[in-house]
Every structure is written in C-alpha cells, then in structure tokens.
Design a protein around this motif. Structure first.
Motif, PDB file in Angstrom:
ATOM      1  N   VAL A 116       0.856  -1.194   0.000  1.00 23.94           N
ATOM      2  CA  VAL A 116       0.000   0.000   0.000  1.00 23.94           C
ATOM      3  C   VAL A 116       0.889   1.240   0.000  1.00 23.94           C
ATOM      4  CG1 VAL A 116      -1.867  -1.197   1.235  1.00 23.94           C
ATOM      5  CG2 VAL A 116      -0.166   0.087   2.530  1.00 23.94           C
ATOM      6  N   ARG A 117       0.291   2.355  -0.400  1.00 26.97           N
ATOM      7  CA  ARG A 117       1.047   3.617  -0.466  1.00 26.97           C
ATOM      8  C   ARG A 117       0.384   4.652   0.427  1.00 26.97           C
ATOM      9  NH1 ARG A 117       4.433   3.529  -5.058  1.00 26.97           N
ATOM     10  NH2 ARG A 117       4.115   1.597  -6.211  1.00 26.97           N
ATOM     11  N   ILE A 118       1.196   5.385   1.165  1.00 32.97           N
ATOM     12  CA  ILE A 118       0.682   6.478   1.987  1.00 32.97           C
ATOM     13  C   ILE A 118       1.143   7.782   1.339  1.00 32.97           C
ATOM     14  CG2 ILE A 118       0.848   7.590   4.257  1.00 32.97           C
ATOM     15  CD1 ILE A 118       0.641   4.881   5.507  1.00 32.97           C
ATOM     16  N   LYS A 119       0.162   8.577   0.908  1.00 34.35           N
ATOM     17  CA  LYS A 119       0.496   9.765   0.119  1.00 34.35           C
ATOM     18  C   LYS A 119       0.362  11.066   0.914  1.00 34.35           C
ATOM     19  CE  LYS A 119      -1.217   7.361  -3.996  1.00 34.35           C
ATOM     20  NZ  LYS A 119      -0.094   7.220  -4.910  1.00 34.35           N
ATOM     21  N   ASP A 120      -0.240  11.006   2.105  1.00 30.03           N
ATOM     22  CA  ASP A 120      -0.374  12.226   2.917  1.00 30.03           C
ATOM     23  C   ASP A 120       1.004  12.694   3.379  1.00 30.03           C
ATOM     24  OD1 ASP A 120      -3.064  12.022   2.678  1.00 30.03           O
ATOM     25  OD2 ASP A 120      -3.383  11.064   4.636  1.00 30.03           O
ATOM     26  N   GLU A 121       1.157  14.020   3.524  1.00 33.36           N
ATOM     27  CA  GLU A 121       2.443  14.533   3.997  1.00 33.36           C
ATOM     28  C   GLU A 121       2.634  14.194   5.477  1.00 33.36           C
ATOM     29  OE1 GLU A 121       4.825  18.521   3.154  1.00 33.36           O
ATOM     30  OE2 GLU A 121       3.306  18.803   4.702  1.00 33.36           O
ATOM     31  N   ILE A 122       3.825  13.680   5.810  1.00 37.01           N
ATOM     32  CA  ILE A 122       4.108  13.312   7.204  1.00 37.01           C
ATOM     33  C   ILE A 122       5.478  13.836   7.625  1.00 37.01           C
ATOM     34  CG2 ILE A 122       2.724  11.190   7.190  1.00 37.01           C
ATOM     35  CD1 ILE A 122       5.802   9.969   7.105  1.00 37.01           C
ATOM     36  N   LEU A 123       5.658  14.024   8.925  1.00 36.70           N
ATOM     37  CA  LEU A 123       6.985  14.279   9.484  1.00 36.70           C
ATOM     38  C   LEU A 123       7.615  12.920   9.800  1.00 36.70           C
ATOM     39  CD1 LEU A 123       6.488  17.264  11.939  1.00 36.70           C
ATOM     40  CD2 LEU A 123       8.335  17.077  10.267  1.00 36.70           C
ATOM     41  N   PRO A 124       8.947  12.809   9.672  1.00 34.01           N
ATOM     42  CA  PRO A 124       9.559  11.480   9.884  1.00 34.01           C
ATOM     43  C   PRO A 124       9.289  10.916  11.279  1.00 34.01           C
ATOM     44  CG  PRO A 124      11.135  13.014   8.887  1.00 34.01           C
ATOM     45  CD  PRO A 124       9.933  13.831   9.236  1.00 34.01           C
ATOM     46  N   GLU A 125       9.407  11.752  12.310  1.00 35.16           N
ATOM     47  CA  GLU A 125       9.149  11.257  13.670  1.00 35.16           C
ATOM     48  C   GLU A 125       7.892  11.913  14.219  1.00 35.16           C
ATOM     49  OE1 GLU A 125      12.088  12.905  13.011  1.00 35.16           O
ATOM     50  OE2 GLU A 125      13.354  11.187  12.602  1.00 35.16           O
ATOM     51  N   PRO A 126       7.058  11.176  14.902  1.00 36.93           N
ATOM     52  CA  PRO A 126       7.140   9.730  15.153  1.00 36.93           C
ATOM     53  C   PRO A 126       6.392   8.896  14.107  1.00 36.93           C
ATOM     54  CG  PRO A 126       5.353  10.661  16.470  1.00 36.93           C
ATOM     55  CD  PRO A 126       5.921  11.796  15.659  1.00 36.93           C
ATOM     56  N   THR A 127       5.954   9.556  13.027  1.00 38.91           N
ATOM     57  CA  THR A 127       4.971   8.913  12.142  1.00 38.91           C
ATOM     58  C   THR A 127       5.495   7.650  11.456  1.00 38.91           C
ATOM     59  OG1 THR A 127       4.270  11.174  11.727  1.00 38.91           O
ATOM     60  CG2 THR A 127       3.224   9.465  10.425  1.00 38.91           C
ATOM     61  N   ILE A 128       6.766   7.672  11.016  1.00 36.36           N
ATOM     62  CA  ILE A 128       7.236   6.504  10.247  1.00 36.36           C
ATOM     63  C   ILE A 128       7.238   5.255  11.125  1.00 36.36           C
ATOM     64  CG2 ILE A 128       9.159   5.531   8.924  1.00 36.36           C
ATOM     65  CD1 ILE A 128       9.670   8.285   7.769  1.00 36.36           C
TER      66      ILE A 128
END
Lengths: 475, 75
Positions: free
Chosen positions: A19-31
């Motif tokens: 699957v692909r996650i296309k929403d913008e995220i910050l590396p921590e803690p999201t990844i």
C-alpha cells in the motif's frame, strides 16, 4: 525470480500486499507508527511512504518482508502458504547453491545512475528517521554491507555481505556495530592489525532474497551473492563499486561507499534491538562515506523493529532455521525440522528422532555448537519426529505429555551468550536451557505404556470444508 | 550548543530540510554522537523531559564498554 527491489514491490502490489501512503508526514514519530501498524495487521503489507516533509520526491519502503504472505511470495509460493511448507521449500532451494553471478559494466549499472562525491550529507540525501523513540540517532537497519578480507582480497567467496546496524554520526560519518562473531569483525581486525582503512559498501534497497541472505548465518567462505542467485533462480547481477574493489548489486537503490577508520571506537547506541529491548551505549567502529550512488527516483528501504513480532522476526525467521538444520543434519540424519524463529534462535525447537536413549540431548548440544548456536541458541526444546515444531500447540502438547522434569530439563551455566539478549550478563555470557520433550527410547526408561490416538485420514475433508467455508463467506 | 543527552556544549547543526523549506533542522553532538531533529517529540529533545535512563554523563562516556577490542599491530 526478482532482479531487484522494484520487481518485488510490483509483485507485492499486484497481490494486494503493498500500500502507499500519500499524505504529507513528518519522519518522527509517524514513520515508526506506520511500521508498527503494517506488521501488526494479518498478512501485513509492505508500505511505501511517498510524501515526507522536507524531502520532496523521496520515498521510504517499510515492511517489505513483514508477513508470511510476503516471504511466501518472495520464494515463488502462494501468499497463503504455511510456514512449515515455506521451510521445506527453502531447504530445496538451498541445495541449488552456488548460483550464477554476472557482472554489469560500471557505466551501465542502474545503481550508478546518479553519483555524488562532493558535499555529502546523509540525512539530507536520504529520508532517514529515528526508528525507536530512545535510539541514539538515525539508523540504517536493513542494509546489505559489503567488505573483503584484506588478507584474502582476491577471494570472491569470503567477500562478505551482512546486515549490521549503523548510526549516522555526522554529514558523512556512520557508526557500525560489528560484533566479535560477525564475519565483518574478522575483516576489520585484519585491517586494524595493519592500521589500514577497510573499504565498505552499504547497499540499500536490494532484491529481497539478497536482504534475506545478508542476515543469514552461513559459513564464512560461502558467498551471499551466490546463495541469493541460487534461491532466486536467476543470476545475481553485480557491478564494481566506483571507489574500491568491492562488488555491489547492480540494481541497488542506493550504494554508500566509504572506509572503516582503523583503530577507532566511538560511542554508539542505544538502539531498539531484535529481542524487543534497547541495547546499551558501547564503543563501536566508524566509517566515513566518500561517495553515494543511487538509481533515479530511489526508494529508501529501512526496517522498523519493535517489540516482537515485527518485520525483523519474519526476515530472520526461516533464514535462521535453514542453516541450523543443514549444519545439524550433516551428522544427525534423524533431525526432521528446525524452528529457530524466536529472536534469531534465542529460543529454538528441533524435531528429531531418538536413535537411542538420551540422543535428543546430544542434538541440543550439536545445536549449541553450530557457529550460530554457540552464542544465540539459549533455550533449546527437542520434540519427537511426530511433532511439527512450527505448530506451537503441538509443541506444548509434547511438553505436557513427554517431559520428566527431573530427567529432561538441563541448564548448562556460563556458556557464550548473545550480548543483545537482555539476560546476557555480563554482555556476551549466557547459559543453555535444554528441554527434552521427545519420547524416551531404550536404554532409557520408556514412558508408561500409553497408546496415542491415531489421527483419522482427514485431508480430503479439510479441502472440502475449506471450500465450503470460502463459499459461505462469499455469500 | 548543548547536547540534549550528555548536556555538554558540543552539539551543532549539521543538516536541514533539503527542499530549503525550513521544515526541520538536525543537530549532532561530537562527544556522545547523539543526533536529533527539532520537530521530534518534546520528551525526546528536551533534556529535562527525557527519560533519565537514556541520558549519558561524562563518567558514563569515559567508561563505555568496547565490544570488539582494537587488536595489537602486526610486527
């Protein structure tokens, strides 16, 4: 089967396992949250994260090996293949060693499409992230690391491809954990005895079988590249690194070339490790990156490792079982199967026949004297040939009905231990705990005369009922 | 700049978001090698809020275990 990571990702996507996650995220803690979630799902898919704040156009791939479905697909089986069947398939593929290796011209290798030699800054060039909250920094957790033995530089087979944790320590500086029993430690020692830097190539995003082999405890003089080719069933395509005489996978997403600094030890860690706990901070080796090469639109593959089970448990599950099985089977043909999937073999279950009384205990000693078992295999459970060691309900039945505690439980104190095992004290020391749950054989005193219940021949109805159930759930 | 882990004045900025958006900056300590991003959770990047178990004193740093010793030079 898969020439590179991209081929495998395409297969996973086609099978509904990516699957692909296309929403913008910050590396921590999201990844790390995404990594944990993906592996916790039944048949957890690989995830590609496509929009990381500050890193436009860069992608992170997680959980590529993070389910039995994905491991099954990696070796050409259906995604619902049982673990036991995957184990026997690996045994079959293992015997195809050595596979073929082919070289691609440096100028034509995809991994050299983009070459960076100036102003290297690892965390600006790669979308790195803190894997666990209390890690000491940003780590590479899924690299295939290539080195040669400086005393045996022309030998292709002792060129090592291994997976070691590596901590970014500056724009171009990286710490590496090379433990005494790792093949790379031998190379580092030989270079340090001569006060010479040791060339190193860190390959990221390679074909899934090479990643699998890089974390497999094979013999020192066996080639991970030839093993990957054997298991993949296609030649391994390599090319020469640009700054040294190392061979690297021609289709790697990234290759970091550099040199391990001789006679240097620097503070490294902590890092959330495979037993599910943080390692301490210790003095470890360090290397400087001199050149980064990558494919166009590279994918940064890394591994989230948390409290078990996470991706590393799937990645190192069967690749721990198979070499232990092969090494033990050479001298002990009664061995039927080995399940050493628990924390890289800290706990292992062996299914074996009892050639004569007490024999199974010797099987445990054999396991504890294999190259991997010396440090890793701590809790060793022996079950009879009628028990599937991958079926924990059967293993527990065997413990319940066949173990005589006073005779069948042994502790061997003060043996080598695995330093990352939180019970290893001091780090590197340990003990062996053996439970013999096989049925005793003469001249041992046999168990009270019991008659086991025979299983009826149910295979035909298993298929029928499964089909009926599938039809019922589709209504 | 003060390191959030060992509290020595040995940290410095070493990276920023490559798209120049100012989305984040990263810092590293040259003494204990700890690195962090300014957008991480408060209890990771604020010394007073960090779990004490994961802090390092100068004494800790001076007494770290070496897992693989440096071998003697060949003669």
């Amino acid at each position: 089967m898969y020439r590179d990571l991209r081929d495998f990702l395409a297969k996973l996507e086609q099978e509904g396992q990516l699957v692909r996650i296309k929403d913008e995220i910050l590396p921590e803690p999201t990844i790390r949250e995404i990594g944990r979630a993906a592996v916790d799902l039944p048949n957890g898919p690989a995830v590609i994260i496509e929009n990381i704040k500050g890193h436009p156009g860069k992608k992170v791939a997680l959980n590529v090996h993070g389910s039995w479905a994905n491991i099954g697909l990696m070796i050409g089986m259906d995604k619902d293949t049982s673990v036991k069947d995957q184990f026997f398939k690996f045994l079959e593929l293992w015997d195809k060693y050595p596979g073929e290796v082919k070289f691609i011209d440096k100028d034509k290798a995809p991994c050299h499409e983009v070459v960076i030699k100036d102003n290297i800054n690892l965390v600006e060039m790669l979308p790195m992230f803190r894997i666990n909250k209390w890690d000491a920094g940003m780590f590479f957790s899924k690299a295939s690391v290539v080195t040669r033995d400086p005393d045996d530089a022309g030998n292709f087979d002792t060129q090592n491809v291994g997976t070691y944790r590596m901590q970014v320590m500056g724009k171009d500086l990286v710490g590496i954990q090379a433990l005494g029993f790792h093949d790379i430690a031998r190379h580092i020692t030989h270079a340090e005895e001569q006060n010479k830097p040791l060339p190193i190539a860190v390959c990221l995003g390679v074909d899934p079988v090479l990643t699998f082999m890089a974390s497999t405890p094979i013999n020192y003089d066996q080639s991970e590249y030839k093993f990957a080719a054997a298991i993949n069933g296609i030649p391994m395509e390599l090319t020469k690194a640009l700054t040294c005489d190392l061979d690297v996978p021609a289709h790697a997403e990234y290759v970091l070339e550099g040199e391990i600094l001789p006679r240097v030890r620097v503070p490294e860690g902590p890092f959330g490790e495979f037993p599910g706990s943080y390692s301490g901070t210790r003095l470890q080796s360090q290397f400087r990156v001199k050149c980064i090469t990558h494919r166009k639109n590279p994918i940064f593959e890394n591994l989230f490792m948390g409290r078990p089970w996470t991706e590393i448990d799937y990645l190192m599950g069967l690749n721990t079982c198979v070499p232990l099985y092969k090494q033990m089977k050479e001298t002990m043909p009664e061995i039927v199967a080995v399940n050493a999937m628990y924390q890289h073999g800290l706990t292992a279950i062996v299914s074996t026949g009892n050639r004569f009384g007490g024999y199974a205990k010797s099987v445990a000693f054999r396991m504890a004297s294999t190259p991997h078992g010396i440090s890793y295999c701590k809790n060793i459970i022996l079950v009879g040939p009628d028990v599937d060691p991958f079926n924990l309900e059967q293993v527990m039945w065997s413990l319940s009905s066949r173990v005589r505690p006073a005779k069948d439980v042994i502790v061997v104190p003060n043996t080598p231990g695995m330093p990352l095992d939180p019970t290893s004290e001091p780090a590197g020391m340990g003990a062996k705990f053996i439970i013999d749950a096989t049925e005793p054989t003469a001249p041992d005193v046999v168990l009270r005369d019991t008659r086991l219940i025979d299983n009826p021949d149910s295979k035909g109805f298993e298929r029928l009922i499964a089909d009926l159930q599938k039809a019922a759930s589709n209504k | 700049m003060k390191c959030v882990r060992c509290l020595n004045d040995t940290a410095a900025k070493f990276a920023e978001a490559p798209d120049k958006s100012g989305a984040w900056e990263m810092y590293i300590c040259s003494k204990c090698n700890f690195s962090w991003r300014n957008t991480e959770e408060e209890d990771v990047i604020t010394p007073e809020l960090r779990e004490p178990k994961f802090q390092l004193t100068n004494e800790d740093i001076a007494n770290l275990q070496i897992l693989v010793p440096v071998p003697p030079l060949r003669k």
